[in-house]
Motif scaffolding. Structure first.
Motif, short mmCIF file in Angstrom:
data_model
loop_
_atom_site.label_atom_id
_atom_site.label_comp_id
_atom_site.label_asym_id
_atom_site.label_seq_id
_atom_site.Cartn_x
_atom_site.Cartn_y
_atom_site.Cartn_z
N TYR A 381 3.20 -3.37 6.90
CA TYR A 381 2.92 -4.38 5.87
C TYR A 381 4.20 -5.03 5.34
N PHE A 382 5.18 -4.23 4.95
CA PHE A 382 6.44 -4.82 4.46
C PHE A 382 7.56 -3.79 4.49
N ALA A 383 8.77 -4.25 4.15
CA ALA A 383 9.96 -3.41 3.94
C ALA A 383 10.26 -2.54 5.16
N ASP A 384 10.49 -1.24 4.94
CA ASP A 384 10.94 -0.34 6.00
C ASP A 384 9.86 -0.02 7.02
N GLN A 385 8.62 -0.45 6.75
CA GLN A 385 7.50 -0.07 7.62
C GLN A 385 7.65 -0.63 9.04
N PHE A 386 8.34 -1.78 9.17
CA PHE A 386 8.54 -2.37 10.50
C PHE A 386 9.49 -1.52 11.34
N HIS A 387 10.53 -0.97 10.69
CA HIS A 387 11.45 -0.11 11.44
C HIS A 387 10.81 1.24 11.74
N ASN A 388 9.98 1.75 10.84
CA ASN A 388 9.25 2.99 11.12
C ASN A 388 8.35 2.80 12.34
N GLN A 389 7.76 1.61 12.46
CA GLN A 389 6.96 1.28 13.64
C GLN A 389 7.81 1.36 14.91
N ASN A 390 9.05 0.89 14.83
CA ASN A 390 9.94 0.94 16.00
C ASN A 390 10.24 2.38 16.40
N TYR A 391 10.43 3.25 15.41
CA TYR A 391 10.58 4.68 15.70
C TYR A 391 9.35 5.19 16.45
N ILE A 392 8.17 4.90 15.90
CA ILE A 392 6.90 5.42 16.43
C ILE A 392 6.64 4.94 17.85
N CYS A 393 6.82 3.63 18.08
CA CYS A 393 6.43 3.04 19.37
C CYS A 393 7.54 3.08 20.41
N ASP A 394 8.79 2.88 19.99
CA ASP A 394 9.88 2.70 20.95
C ASP A 394 10.69 3.97 21.21
N LEU A 395 10.97 4.75 20.15
CA LEU A 395 11.80 5.93 20.33
C LEU A 395 10.96 7.17 20.62
N TRP A 396 10.02 7.48 19.73
CA TRP A 396 9.21 8.69 19.92
C TRP A 396 8.06 8.47 20.90
N LYS A 397 7.65 7.20 21.06
CA LYS A 397 6.54 6.86 21.97
C LYS A 397 5.26 7.63 21.63
N ILE A 398 4.90 7.59 20.35
CA ILE A 398 3.70 8.29 19.88
C ILE A 398 2.67 7.31 19.31
N GLY A 399 2.82 6.02 19.62
CA GLY A 399 1.87 5.05 19.11
C GLY A 399 2.00 3.69 19.75
N LEU A 400 1.08 2.80 19.38
CA LEU A 400 1.05 1.42 19.89
C LEU A 400 1.03 0.45 18.71
N ARG A 401 1.60 -0.74 18.94
CA ARG A 401 1.55 -1.80 17.93
C ARG A 401 0.21 -2.53 17.98
N LEU A 402 -0.24 -2.98 16.82
CA LEU A 402 -1.35 -3.94 16.73
C LEU A 402 -0.71 -5.30 16.49
N ASN A 403 -0.81 -6.18 17.45
CA ASN A 403 -0.06 -7.44 17.39
C ASN A 403 -0.86 -8.56 16.74
N PRO A 404 -0.25 -9.32 15.83
CA PRO A 404 -0.93 -10.47 15.23
C PRO A 404 -1.01 -11.64 16.19
N ASP A 405 -2.03 -12.49 16.02
CA ASP A 405 -2.12 -13.71 16.82
C ASP A 405 -1.29 -14.82 16.18
N GLU A 406 -1.43 -16.04 16.71
CA GLU A 406 -0.60 -17.16 16.22
C GLU A 406 -0.89 -17.49 14.76
N ASN A 407 -2.02 -17.07 14.23
CA ASN A 407 -2.36 -17.30 12.82
C ASN A 407 -1.98 -16.12 11.92
N GLY A 408 -1.34 -15.10 12.52
CA GLY A 408 -0.94 -13.94 11.74
C GLY A 408 -2.04 -12.91 11.57
N LEU A 409 -3.20 -13.13 12.23
CA LEU A 409 -4.33 -12.20 12.11
C LEU A 409 -4.31 -11.18 13.24
N ARG A 410 -4.63 -9.91 12.92
CA ARG A 410 -4.94 -8.93 13.96
C ARG A 410 -6.43 -9.10 14.26
#
Length: 462
Positions: A381-410
């Protein structure tokens, strides 16, 4: 013959920033300290104090913790959900109120005077009160160590031309602090608000204050572990990782975690009736809000997944209002869905029926989810949560991103697709169990967090 002097008992004053994600981890740390026979006084603002007391169930108690409160300096009609309004008022009024409180406690407790003040890093300027009152100044970091490492690098990043004086990235598209720390992309910095540079500047200034606090404090207690964030911890002088801070690690497991909402425990008996590893647990923490359109898409995505789900829907989730559901949604999913206003999250994540955590990636939720071995679907949603997502998906590989479309909607299609991908990806589940083992090792007797905590307690008792 001289009489033996009875030893004075240490007394810790713990002061969180008045927000759910700050109060809960410091409460868990305070309970661990109290379990060691040390007196703890926990200071909330009057507004938060009332919420915590109202949300407590009858079987919750704090042994060795005294809950007290001070005014927040605001008028009744002021918006206490606005972090800037509350912070400005606290800067102005909290040092005075806190000084008066410490003086009163010391007067009434001759043999248990305040010997240490643990201040949330977000209000670290109150450590001036600790020094003035002769108490040891200790800071508490409820977020990832990586974010603190980034904050401590701000002066160098400005000097090198990576950041401007408002905290915006200048030259590169990435800020990389080293191996095992995911780089920060543009607009992923803890203080980034690309659509509102005025807000960003205020957040950035708060980070600069946190940098000063980190230097001023004798110690920086942190809700992380060397096993989880060794590279980031090495970049922070005086850090003392004592996490993951979990209620289940406390011998007094009935202790309150400082929840602002009444936890709906009926979801636990509902989980008992679901197949092992089948349930999607959906919770966005205490702050995130969404448009009604986005909530429609989420509801339809959960429905179309065909899986059972437990969804935490706060009364203010739809831009501050109660959520509305698509026509007929609740009837269609009634036999496989449970919707509650607030859940006992640790117990939910520890339940064998839960197979996925659709999360905003706040650090408390991140630490709880990975400690229970639950794979993530990430929706920061905001602040450090984007970097925590990078830990989860890229480093630890324990999750997937939900990507927004061109309107910002998931979209409901994206949500349904990612749910299917996550449940069919066995490597993510395997990685989740490895990270769980690693995180729980840290709080076992031979683990780094356990030993760090013991060292801190022994220091308090000296």
């Amino acid at each position: 013959m001289a009489m033996a002097v009875i030893g004075k008992r240490p007394h810790v004053l713990a002061v969180p920033f008045p927000a759910q994600g700050h109060v809960m981890p410091l409460m868990k740390l305070s309970q661990k300290i109290a379990n060691c026979g040390i007196k703890v006084t926990f200071v909330n603002t009057e507004y938060v104090h009332a919420k915590v007391l109202a949300a407590k169930s009858e079987d919750e108690e704090q042994r060795g913790i005294e809950l007290t409160s001070i005014p927040d300096g605001l008028m009744p009609e002021d918006d206490r959900e606005n972090a800037f309004i509350i912070t400005e008022s606290l800067v102005r009024t909290m040092p005075g109120y806190l000084t008066d409180l410490v003086e009163k406690i010391n007067w009434e407790n001759e043999d248990q005077k305040i010997s240490c003040i643990i201040a949330d890093i977000a209000i670290g300027w109150i450590l001036d009160v600790a020094k003035k009152m002769g108490a040891e100044p200790v800071a508490f970091l409820p977020a990832a160590a990586a974010g603190m490492a980034l904050i401590l690098h701000i002066p160098k990043l400005i000097e090198a031309g990576n950041l401007d004086i408002n905290g915006s990235m200048m030259q590169s598209e990435l800020i990389d602090l080293g191996d095992e720390i995911p780089p920060w992309k543009r607009n992923e910095l803890s203080w980034s608000f690309s659509s509102d540079l005025k807000t960003q500047k205020i957040f950035f200034e708060c980070c600069l204050t946190a940098e000063e606090t980190a230097h001023q404090a004798k110690l920086l207690l942190s809700n992380t572990s060397l096993e989880i964030e060794s590279s980031a911890c090495k970049l922070i002088p005086k850090i003392c990782p004592v996490g993951p801070l979990l209620s289940s690690n406390n011998s007094n497991s009935s202790a309150s975690g400082g929840s602002f909402w009444v936890e709906d425990t009926t979801c636990l008996s509902w989980l008992d009736n679901q197949p092992v590893g089948s349930v999607i647990y959906v919770s966005f923490g205490s702050i995130a809000i969404f448009t009604q359109d986005q909530l429609y898409e989420l509801a339809l995505g959960l429905e179309h997944s065909g899986r059972p789900f437990l969804w935490v829907v706060r009364s203010n989730l739809a831009n501050g209002s109660p959520a509305e559901y698509p026509n007929g949604f609740q009837e269609r999913v009634a036999n496989r869905a449970k919707i509650v206003e607030w859940a006992p999250q640790e117990k939910v994540l520890a339940h064998s029926s839960v197979g996925c955590f659709l999360s905003h990636c706040g650090w408390n939720s991140t630490m709880e989810g990975l400690s229970m071995g639950v794979p993530f679907l990430c929706w920061p949603y905001f602040a450090d949560q984007f970097h925590n997502q990078n830990y989860i998906c890229d480093l630890w590989k324990i999750g997937l991103r939900l990507n927004p479309d061109e309107n910002g909607l998931r979209s409901s299609h994206e949500i349904k697709t990612r749910i299917a991908m996550l449940f069919s990806d066995h490597s993510i589940k395997e990685n989740s169990l490895k990270v769980k083992e690693m995180s729980l090792e840290s709080v076992n007797e031979s683990g780094s967090s356990f030993q760090n905590f013991e060292t801190f307690i022994n220091h308090l008792k000296k």
